[in-house]
Scaffold this motif. Structure first.
Motif, mmCIF file in Angstrom:
data_model
loop_
_atom_site.group_PDB
_atom_site.id
_atom_site.type_symbol
_atom_site.label_atom_id
_atom_site.label_comp_id
_atom_site.label_asym_id
_atom_site.label_seq_id
_atom_site.Cartn_x
_atom_site.Cartn_y
_atom_site.Cartn_z
ATOM 1 N N UNK A 115 122.532 55.510 173.630
ATOM 2 C CA UNK A 115 121.339 54.757 174.012
ATOM 3 C C UNK A 115 120.137 55.263 173.234
ATOM 4 N N UNK A 116 119.168 54.386 173.061
ATOM 5 C CA UNK A 116 117.938 54.740 172.347
ATOM 6 C C UNK A 116 116.731 54.229 173.133
ATOM 7 N N UNK A 117 115.563 54.855 172.967
ATOM 8 C CA UNK A 117 114.369 54.420 173.705
ATOM 9 C C UNK A 117 113.854 53.077 173.207
ATOM 10 N N UNK A 118 113.182 52.347 174.099
ATOM 11 C CA UNK A 118 112.546 51.078 173.732
ATOM 12 C C UNK A 118 111.270 50.925 174.557
ATOM 13 N N UNK A 119 110.291 50.226 174.011
ATOM 14 C CA UNK A 119 108.964 50.104 174.626
ATOM 15 C C UNK A 119 108.870 48.833 175.460
ATOM 16 N N UNK A 120 108.333 48.964 176.685
ATOM 17 C CA UNK A 120 108.170 47.823 177.581
ATOM 18 C C UNK A 120 106.722 47.756 178.063
ATOM 19 N N UNK A 121 106.003 46.716 177.655
ATOM 20 C CA UNK A 121 104.641 46.472 178.145
ATOM 21 C C UNK A 121 104.725 45.417 179.244
ATOM 22 N N UNK A 122 104.392 45.812 180.470
ATOM 23 C CA UNK A 122 104.501 44.895 181.601
ATOM 24 C C UNK A 122 103.279 44.003 181.748
ATOM 25 N N UNK A 123 102.110 44.646 181.819
ATOM 26 C CA UNK A 123 100.883 43.904 182.078
ATOM 27 C C UNK A 123 99.698 44.578 181.406
ATOM 28 N N UNK A 124 98.622 43.786 181.261
ATOM 29 C CA UNK A 124 97.290 44.328 181.013
ATOM 30 C C UNK A 124 96.467 43.898 182.211
ATOM 31 N N UNK A 125 96.072 44.865 183.043
ATOM 32 C CA UNK A 125 95.448 44.593 184.332
ATOM 33 C C UNK A 125 93.931 44.696 184.236
ATOM 34 N N UNK A 126 93.257 43.715 184.765
ATOM 35 C CA UNK A 126 91.798 43.719 184.800
ATOM 36 C C UNK A 126 91.334 44.389 186.083
ATOM 37 N N UNK A 127 90.650 45.534 185.947
ATOM 38 C CA UNK A 127 90.145 46.271 187.100
ATOM 39 C C UNK A 127 88.670 46.594 186.868
ATOM 40 N N UNK A 128 87.823 45.921 187.605
ATOM 41 C CA UNK A 128 86.398 46.134 187.412
ATOM 42 C C UNK A 128 85.971 45.764 186.004
ATOM 43 N N UNK A 129 85.414 46.732 185.281
ATOM 44 C CA UNK A 129 84.937 46.471 183.921
ATOM 45 C C UNK A 129 85.940 46.893 182.863
ATOM 46 N N UNK A 130 87.136 47.309 183.282
ATOM 47 C CA UNK A 130 88.126 47.839 182.337
ATOM 48 C C UNK A 130 89.422 47.035 182.341
ATOM 49 N N UNK A 131 90.167 47.165 181.238
ATOM 50 C CA UNK A 131 91.498 46.589 181.110
ATOM 51 C C UNK A 131 92.501 47.737 181.067
ATOM 52 N N UNK A 132 93.414 47.789 182.035
ATOM 53 C CA UNK A 132 94.386 48.869 182.146
ATOM 54 C C UNK A 132 95.754 48.404 181.649
ATOM 55 N N UNK A 133 96.433 49.291 180.915
ATOM 56 C CA UNK A 133 97.733 48.970 180.341
ATOM 57 C C UNK A 133 98.855 49.529 181.205
ATOM 58 N N UNK A 134 99.808 48.665 181.540
ATOM 59 C CA UNK A 134 100.977 49.040 182.333
ATOM 60 C C UNK A 134 102.196 48.977 181.411
ATOM 61 N N UNK A 135 102.711 50.146 181.007
ATOM 62 C CA UNK A 135 103.874 50.179 180.127
ATOM 63 C C UNK A 135 104.739 51.397 180.420
ATOM 64 N N UNK A 136 105.955 51.380 179.890
ATOM 65 C CA UNK A 136 106.834 52.540 179.948
ATOM 66 C C UNK A 136 107.826 52.463 178.799
ATOM 67 N N UNK A 137 108.427 53.613 178.503
ATOM 68 C CA UNK A 137 109.493 53.671 177.498
ATOM 69 C C UNK A 137 110.817 53.719 178.246
ATOM 70 N N UNK A 138 111.675 52.758 177.979
ATOM 71 C CA UNK A 138 112.975 52.695 178.650
ATOM 72 C C UNK A 138 113.813 53.903 178.249
ATOM 73 N N UNK A 139 114.360 54.582 179.254
ATOM 74 C CA UNK A 139 115.045 55.848 179.013
ATOM 75 C C UNK A 139 116.560 55.672 178.959
ATOM 76 N N UNK A 140 117.268 56.796 179.001
ATOM 77 C CA UNK A 140 118.727 56.782 178.940
ATOM 78 C C UNK A 140 119.264 58.009 179.676
#
Length: 232
Positions: A115-140
């Motif tokens: 197995x090898x790692x892969x990048x998963x971006x779930x969302x970009x969340x709007x919170x107040x005045x900022x944009x938050x990134x929701x992501x993880x690297x798929x593991x093995x």
């Protein structure tokens, strides 16, 4: 050598100046202000880590490093944003694991990792005045060698993420820096925004299951670069 040149080229994408129209002031009303039609997004993630598993008369120690590059875009949708995926590429991956057994030692290398790692971006969340990134690297699972037990290796994740496959609460074990990944929303309307993040993650704990004691430890360093480029 080709992989190194490709990584340098990708990193240069985040450092070269961007030729953009003049910045627009938020004091203008929407009718006077030219708003971006969409935004191009680039995410570069580099990580280097180690792990160790000890059970009965066997032990396993591993090291890995990888570079992931994600590209996509987003557009405004009333008060929110719609995210579009373009490509996610594993630019480089190097790994080695040594298994020590009572009568032998076995070393497996990158090509032997199933197995090898892969990048998963779930969302970009709007919170107040900022944009938050929701992501993880798929593991093995590890060890990749034959073993009595398998552990899910924890790989980089942003603080917003709650979907990563490991049973470990990732955020609790960030030992240095921060995995809170965000940008100020107003900035993406003015010019290209580039921001860097870095953190260190460490976990070690004995495990007892079915009267078989085992010790598991894991750590990694992470560097993330995010670029958002408005298109008018």
């Amino acid at each position: 050598m080709a992989k190194k040149l490709l990584i340098l080229l990708l990193i240069s994408l985040f450092t070269l100046p961007h030729l953009l129209p003049p910045a627009y002031c938020f004091l203008f009303t929407p009718s006077d202000q030219a708003l971006p039609l969409w935004w191009e997004i680039k995410i570069l993630l580099i990580s280097d880590g180690n792990y160790k598993v000890v059970e009965k008369n066997s032990s396993y120690s591993g090291h890995y490093s990888f570079t992931l590059f994600w590209t996509g875009c987003m557009e405004k949708d009333n008060g929110d944003y719609i995210l579009y995926y373009e490509n996610s590429e594993l630019i480089s991956f190097e790994a080695e694991e040594k298994g020590k057994f009572p009568e032998s030692t076995k070393i497996i290398y990158t090509d032997d990792f199933r197995d090898k790692p892969s990048f998963k971006l779930n969302y970009i969340l709007r919170k107040g005045e900022n944009l938050h990134f929701d992501f993880f690297v798929k593991s093995f699972p590890i060890p990749q060698n034959e073993s009595i037990r398998k552990f899910q290796l924890s790989l980089p994740a942003s603080k917003e993420n709650s979907r990563h496959s490991s049973d470990i609460d990732y955020n609790l074990f960030v030992s240095k820096g921060s995995n809170l990944i965000f940008l100020e929303e107003r900035e993406i309307y003015l010019d290209t925004v580039e921001k860097k993040f870095a953190w260190k993650w460490e976990y070690h704990k004995p495990h007892i299951q079915r009267s078989i004691p085992a010790f598991f430890s894991s750590s990694h360093d992470v560097k993330v670069q995010i670029s958002i480029d408005p298109h008018f």
